[in-house]
Design a protein around this motif. Sequence first.
Motif, PDB file in Angstrom:
ATOM      1  N   ASP A  17       8.895  -2.516  -2.306  1.00 29.76           N
ATOM      2  CA  ASP A  17       8.051  -3.715  -2.308  1.00 29.76           C
ATOM      3  C   ASP A  17       8.002  -4.283  -0.891  1.00 29.76           C
ATOM      4  OD1 ASP A  17       6.727  -6.110  -2.655  1.00 29.76           O
ATOM      5  OD2 ASP A  17       8.137  -6.920  -4.116  1.00 29.76           O
ATOM      6  N   PRO A  18       6.837  -4.215  -0.227  1.00 27.23           N
ATOM      7  CA  PRO A  18       6.746  -4.648   1.166  1.00 27.23           C
ATOM      8  C   PRO A  18       6.464  -6.138   1.353  1.00 27.23           C
ATOM      9  CG  PRO A  18       4.652  -3.775   0.493  1.00 27.23           C
ATOM     10  CD  PRO A  18       5.588  -3.627  -0.694  1.00 27.23           C
ATOM     11  N   SER A  19       6.325  -6.895   0.275  1.00 30.97           N
ATOM     12  CA  SER A  19       5.896  -8.290   0.400  1.00 30.97           C
ATOM     13  C   SER A  19       6.837  -9.127   1.267  1.00 30.97           C
ATOM     14  CB  SER A  19       5.703  -8.916  -0.978  1.00 30.97           C
ATOM     15  OG  SER A  19       6.886  -8.849  -1.737  1.00 30.97           O
ATOM     16  N   ALA A  20       8.120  -8.827   1.276  1.00 33.13           N
ATOM     17  CA  ALA A  20       9.052  -9.580   2.130  1.00 33.13           C
ATOM     18  C   ALA A  20       8.763  -9.367   3.614  1.00 33.13           C
ATOM     19  CB  ALA A  20      10.489  -9.172   1.819  1.00 33.13           C
ATOM     20  N   HIS A  21       8.015  -8.319   3.924  1.00 32.04           N
ATOM     21  CA  HIS A  21       7.677  -8.014   5.315  1.00 32.04           C
ATOM     22  C   HIS A  21       6.246  -8.407   5.662  1.00 32.04           C
ATOM     23  CE1 HIS A  21      11.501  -6.056   5.712  1.00 32.04           C
ATOM     24  NE2 HIS A  21      11.247  -5.417   4.589  1.00 32.04           N
ATOM     25  N   GLY A  22       5.580  -9.107   4.748  1.00 34.22           N
ATOM     26  CA  GLY A  22       4.287  -9.687   5.062  1.00 34.22           C
ATOM     27  C   GLY A  22       3.074  -8.825   4.801  1.00 34.22           C
ATOM     28  N   TYR A  23       3.184  -7.837   3.913  1.00 31.96           N
ATOM     29  CA  TYR A  23       1.994  -7.050   3.596  1.00 31.96           C
ATOM     30  C   TYR A  23       2.076  -6.480   2.191  1.00 31.96           C
ATOM     31  CZ  TYR A  23       4.643  -2.719   4.575  1.00 31.96           C
ATOM     32  OH  TYR A  23       5.543  -1.696   4.551  1.00 31.96           O
ATOM     33  N   SER A  24       0.949  -5.968   1.710  1.00 33.27           N
ATOM     34  CA  SER A  24       0.856  -5.298   0.423  1.00 33.27           C
ATOM     35  C   SER A  24       0.510  -3.842   0.670  1.00 33.27           C
ATOM     36  CB  SER A  24      -0.237  -5.939  -0.436  1.00 33.27           C
ATOM     37  OG  SER A  24       0.120  -7.276  -0.738  1.00 33.27           O
TER      38      SER A  24
END
Length: 147
Positions: A28-35
């Motif tokens: 899940d990349p959301s913690a890094h600012g993207y989808s």
Amino acid sequence: MSTTFSTTASAAETAHKLTIVNPQSLYDPSAHGYSVSVVAPAGARVAYVSGQGGADDKGAYSPDFSVQVKQSYANLKKVLDALDATPAQVAKLTVYVVDHDPSKLGVLTQNVMEMFGETLPAQTLVPVPKLAIDPMLFEVEAVVILP
């Protein structure tokens, strides 16, 4: 995980919402600012926004990377305003970072989260040795979905 983000909106606005897809089988990349991916609704128009650098309204560039990133996103917001669009309509970002190293990721993530909140666009970071002019340290281009 497939998520459609929406707030209180009219039926016409809801019909033009982006669908964010972050498969559970991937990190899940959301913690890094993207989808991972974003799906535009049928019938939507697309606007392609040229790279926005960190120049202020007088054309000057700060030598500080974090200042340029913040200004670049402020400049992107001005373009969105001119398109009568919001950050929630941005499907894809491509960012170019001069002399990228992992220490810059925090600045990038912070600025994306501030502008996009939970509606994180798909995003690609491209490390580059230089950009169009020497003072530029960062540039962001966008694909915007319009009703």
